[in-house]
Design an enzyme around this catalytic site. Structure first.
Site, PDB file in Angstrom:
ATOM      1  N   ASP A 130       1.709   2.814   3.318  1.00  0.00           N
ATOM      2  CA  ASP A 130       1.980   3.882   2.361  1.00  0.00           C
ATOM      3  C   ASP A 130       1.434   5.229   2.826  1.00  0.00           C
ATOM      4  O   ASP A 130       1.760   6.268   2.258  1.00  0.00           O
ATOM      5  CB  ASP A 130       1.365   3.563   0.994  1.00  0.00           C
ATOM      6  N   ASP A 159       4.946   2.847  -5.440  1.00  0.00           N
ATOM      7  CA  ASP A 159       5.163   1.702  -4.575  1.00  0.00           C
ATOM      8  C   ASP A 159       5.150   0.505  -5.516  1.00  0.00           C
ATOM      9  O   ASP A 159       4.521   0.552  -6.560  1.00  0.00           O
ATOM     10  CB  ASP A 159       4.010   1.652  -3.571  1.00  0.00           C
ATOM     11  N   ASP A 201      -0.792   2.071  -2.196  1.00  0.00           N
ATOM     12  CA  ASP A 201      -2.089   1.532  -1.794  1.00  0.00           C
ATOM     13  C   ASP A 201      -2.152   0.993  -0.370  1.00  0.00           C
ATOM     14  O   ASP A 201      -3.207   0.903   0.214  1.00  0.00           O
ATOM     15  CB  ASP A 201      -2.508   0.420  -2.764  1.00  0.00           C
TER      16      ASP A 201
END
Lengths: 640, 125
Positions: free
Chosen positions: A530, A332, A526
């Site tokens: 997600d 991410d 995080d």
């Protein structure tokens, strides 16, 4: 009489010394006077105090229709012992030493394995011992020392230099540097000031500060870590299913092989009944189901504890096994590759007007970009206006009524039927190529300006990605950001592939797409959004600074907010899993080679094993497996 | 072939048959239940060459304890491991080891010795 294994071992060992002497004297044709009687008496004592527990345990297991290592030890020792008694009174050769030595060696193996097993599991106990025993808590305006279990959330606690932070909390006064290595694995002390979070059992180095307790007892980070590691240690690795299957049939199968060995030697090859018996006893004694059973749990125990010390929490054995197949790591962007604290760098258009409108709207939003805009407005002393009918459009931006007109702030995805001037467009692209995220600010039907926001990569991201690439892994960045921005950042950290413009809800889909293309994917993230991607990926790696739900969905949790943790996590998982495979290999080899030798299959080559040597080999096998697991503590881990 | 050899052969075949039947045949296993006393249920498992009983049934919703009574002095059964609960206890440190079992949900908690050779389960229903 309750004796520990090690005491039993010493008593039995001393008692077996006369037989040992006789064994070495044999080649010189020296016979100890009254040897049979000495051997009979000492062996009987050894059997009573040392072998009997195995016999009784084996008998109890037998009644449950179960068989285990004790069964083999019991059968081996009792056959040798009772035959020798029979032989003694019928004036034949005796084999008391076989029964005695096998018992001594098995006990030695048990005692050593027990001790090493304790060493392996003690590491976890040491983690818990890190906790402070008491805390200086403010009670009625004064600081008093109270035991740790009396500290409640909300208590104000003072910590002096050199003391341990007792529980988790937030600093209310003072500043200091704290050594957090026991939790994060990072050896450099971290500077902390008012408003910063502190973690229980970390060590305060130079300043005095007071903090408000937020989490105590089993809620503290350390307690959670210990809990996670405990679960990981007792978890099952799928590879164990193999050993489970083998262990169920192992012992009865060995007993049958021993009987067959006896029959072949005695009935078909015409060996004496005594020799046939010795071969059968050797088979029973050398077979070692223990090494097979110990191979996985001991390695798992050492591996997970070691990784916890480095700030990498592996949830279970299944994750560990999955990691070895990973070929793609997807990150991410925000908060994972980047710091996650975006800052406004440029404002295009009428600076004051653009910022006022943008900040007035974004004040209602919790998006990290919004926070950056509001912070900038505060810094510039811009008064915010109240807005009506605020609405957030998932993954695109926000809109609201500003004065009489509708205003909006958001990405280009929001601008479906709004015309942007060529000049604005050019400016936007230019900013994006500088790795800045561009937010459009509009009023009515017009774009009145742009806000450029930049989120810098973490210092370690580039190095971590290079390390991963060196290991032949494909690195992918997933972001909701614009392609230009994403590529600029991707280039900066050296990532292989950038997938931009992904809505938060689509992240899991992108992972699925990669998997459908035959890739085995680890996802590092995080945020709350997600969580689906973390669970979809073959291995989910959650950054510890992330939300609880992300930590819940990840298979691996990194305590430290640093991508080098990903490298460490992959390294240690692989090393641990390889160690498990090595252990299993040795355990299987021991049995597959040991049993045929013991059965006398290689007699023609002059290779045979007496029952005593078989016992020694058996004891050594468990010890060697546990030793091999403990050596995991010493292997080199990149990035550690 | 001598008589002794023929007898040995027959005995061996019978013995192998017996081993197969005894260890691999279907055998009924005892199931233990817990005694409830003052709102707490307790079940006892004797550890000697295995777990007896190897299956314990608990009632849902009543706080539960399972006591492992250690009667085996060999290393094989020295630890008891509840995989789902993250429990790994050394049974040799004291005669009776008590383990708390959460009973808020129905389900089965498997347990095994440290080497995963002996198995048992606690069923909450």
């Amino acid at each position: 009489m309750k004796l520990s294994n090690i005491k039993r071992f010493w008593i039995s060992f001393i008692l077996s010394i006369p037989m040992l002497i006789q064994m070495f004297a044999m080649p010189f044709h020296w016979m100890m006077p009254g040897y049979n009687w000495i051997a009979f008496i000492t062996t009987t004592i050894i059997m009573t105090i040392s072998a009997a527990p195995y016999w009784s345990s084996a008998w109890a297991a037998f009644k449950h229709h179960q068989a285990n290592m004790n069964t083999l030890v019991a059968v081996g020792t009792s056959v040798a012992y009772f035959y020798s008694i029979f032989a003694m009174f019928t004036s034949r050769e005796v084999y008391f030493e076989s029964a005695a030595f096998v018992t001594v060696f098995v006990l030695l193996g048990d005692a050593m394995e027990e001790k090493m097993h304790n060493n392996a599991s003690n590491a976890l106990a040491k983690l818990i011992d890190l906790q402070a025993k008491d805390a200086e808590v403010e009670r009625n305006g004064e600081f008093v020392k109270v035991p740790l279990d009396q500290v409640k959330p909300g208590d104000i606690i003072r910590v002096k230099p050199g003391e341990k932070v007792p529980v988790d909390g937030v600093i209310v006064d003072g500043s200091t540097t704290i050594n957090e290595s026991m939790v994060t694995g990072e050896s450099m002390p971290v500077t902390k000031k008012k408003g910063d979070e502190v973690v229980g059992s970390t060590i305060n180095t130079n300043g005095t500060f007071t903090f408000k307790a937020t989490k105590v007892g089993s809620d503290t980070m350390l307690a959670q870590i210990v809990d996670l590691v405990k679960k990981a240690q007792t978890s099952h690795a799928p590879i164990q299913n193999l050993t489970d299957k083998i262990s169920n049939i192992f012992v009865p199968a060995v007993l049958i092989i021993a009987i067959i060995t006896f029959v072949i030697w005695y009935v078909f090859l015409g060996a004496t009944i005594v020799n046939a018996m010795l071969f059968a006893v050797s088979v029973v004694v050398i077979a070692c189901p223990c090494a097979l059973g110990l191979a996985t749990p001991t390695a798992l125990m050492v591996g997970t504890t070691r990784s916890a010390k480095m700030g990498v929490l592996i949830k279970n054995g299944e994750v560990l096994e999955e990691v070895s197949d990973i070929d793609t790591v997807v990150f991410d962007k925000t908060g994972t590759i980047t710091v996650g604290k975006p800052q406004v760098t440029d404002i295009i258009g009428d600076e004051k007007q653009v910022l006022t409108i943008a900040a007035s709207l974004e004040e209602n939003s919790e998006h990290p970009l919004a926070t950056a805009i509001v912070k900038k407005a505060k810094l510039d002393n811009i008064a915010l206006a109240a807005v009506k009918n605020f609405a957030a459009i998932e993954g695109k931006g926000v809109k609201a009524n500003y004065g009489k007109q509708e205003a909006f702030v958001g990405s280009d995805k929001l601008l479906e039927d709004i015309i942007i001037s060529q000049e604005m467009k050019k400016k936007a692209i230019q900013l994006q190529k500088e790795a800045k995220t561009v937010v459009y600010v509009g009023l009515g039907q017009d774009i009145i300006g742009l806000v450029a926001i930049q989120d810098v990569p973490k210092p370690s991201s580039k190095k971590a990605i290079a390390e991963l690439k060196k290991r032949g892994l494909r690195t992918v960045m997933l972001t909701g950001d614009n392609q230009n921005v994403a590529e600029a950042i991707g280039k900066e950290v050296g990532i292989d592939q950038v997938i931009a413009g992904v809505l938060p809800t689509e992240k899991a889909n992108e992972i699925k797409k990669l998997q459908d293309a035959g890739r085995v994917v680890a996802f590092v993230g995080d945020g709350i959004n997600d969580a689906p991607a973390l669970s979809t990926a073959n291995v989910g790696i959650a950054m510890g600074s992330g939300t609880d739900i992300a930590i819940e969905s990840g298979g691996i949790v990194l305590v430290q907010n640093d991508l080098m943790g990903v490298v460490k996590a992959l390294e240690i998982s692989k090393k641990t899993f390889n160690r498990i495979k090595l252990n299993l290999f040795w355990a299987l080899i021991y049995n597959t080679i040991g049993i045929p030798i013991a059965a006398g299959l290689f007699m023609g080559l002059g290779l045979t094993l007496s029952p005593e040597l078989a016992g020694l080999a058996m004891a050594f096998s468990s010890v060697s497996v546990v030793t091999s697991s403990l050596l995991l503590n010493k292997t080199k881990i990149a990035g550690a | 072939m001598t008589i002794a050899q023929i007898i040995t052969l027959i005995v061996a075949v019978v013995l192998i048959g017996f081993i197969l039947w005894w260890f691999f045949g279907k055998h009924q296993e005892a199931v233990g239940t817990a005694s409830v006393d003052q709102g707490v249920q307790e079940a006892n498992i004797v550890v000697k060459g295995g777990y007896s009983p190897s299956t314990v049934v608990l009632k849902q919703g009543v706080p539960a304890k399972v006591n492992f009574d250690m009667n085996d002095s060999t290393a094989c059964l020295s630890h008891v491991v509840f995989e789902q609960l993250g429990v790994d206890k050394d049974l040799t440190k004291q005669k009776i080891t008590t383990i708390d079992i959460p009973t808020d949900k129905k389900g089965t908690y498997n347990f095994a010795c440290g080497m995963d050779m002996f198995h048992g389960k606690v069923v909450v229903k």
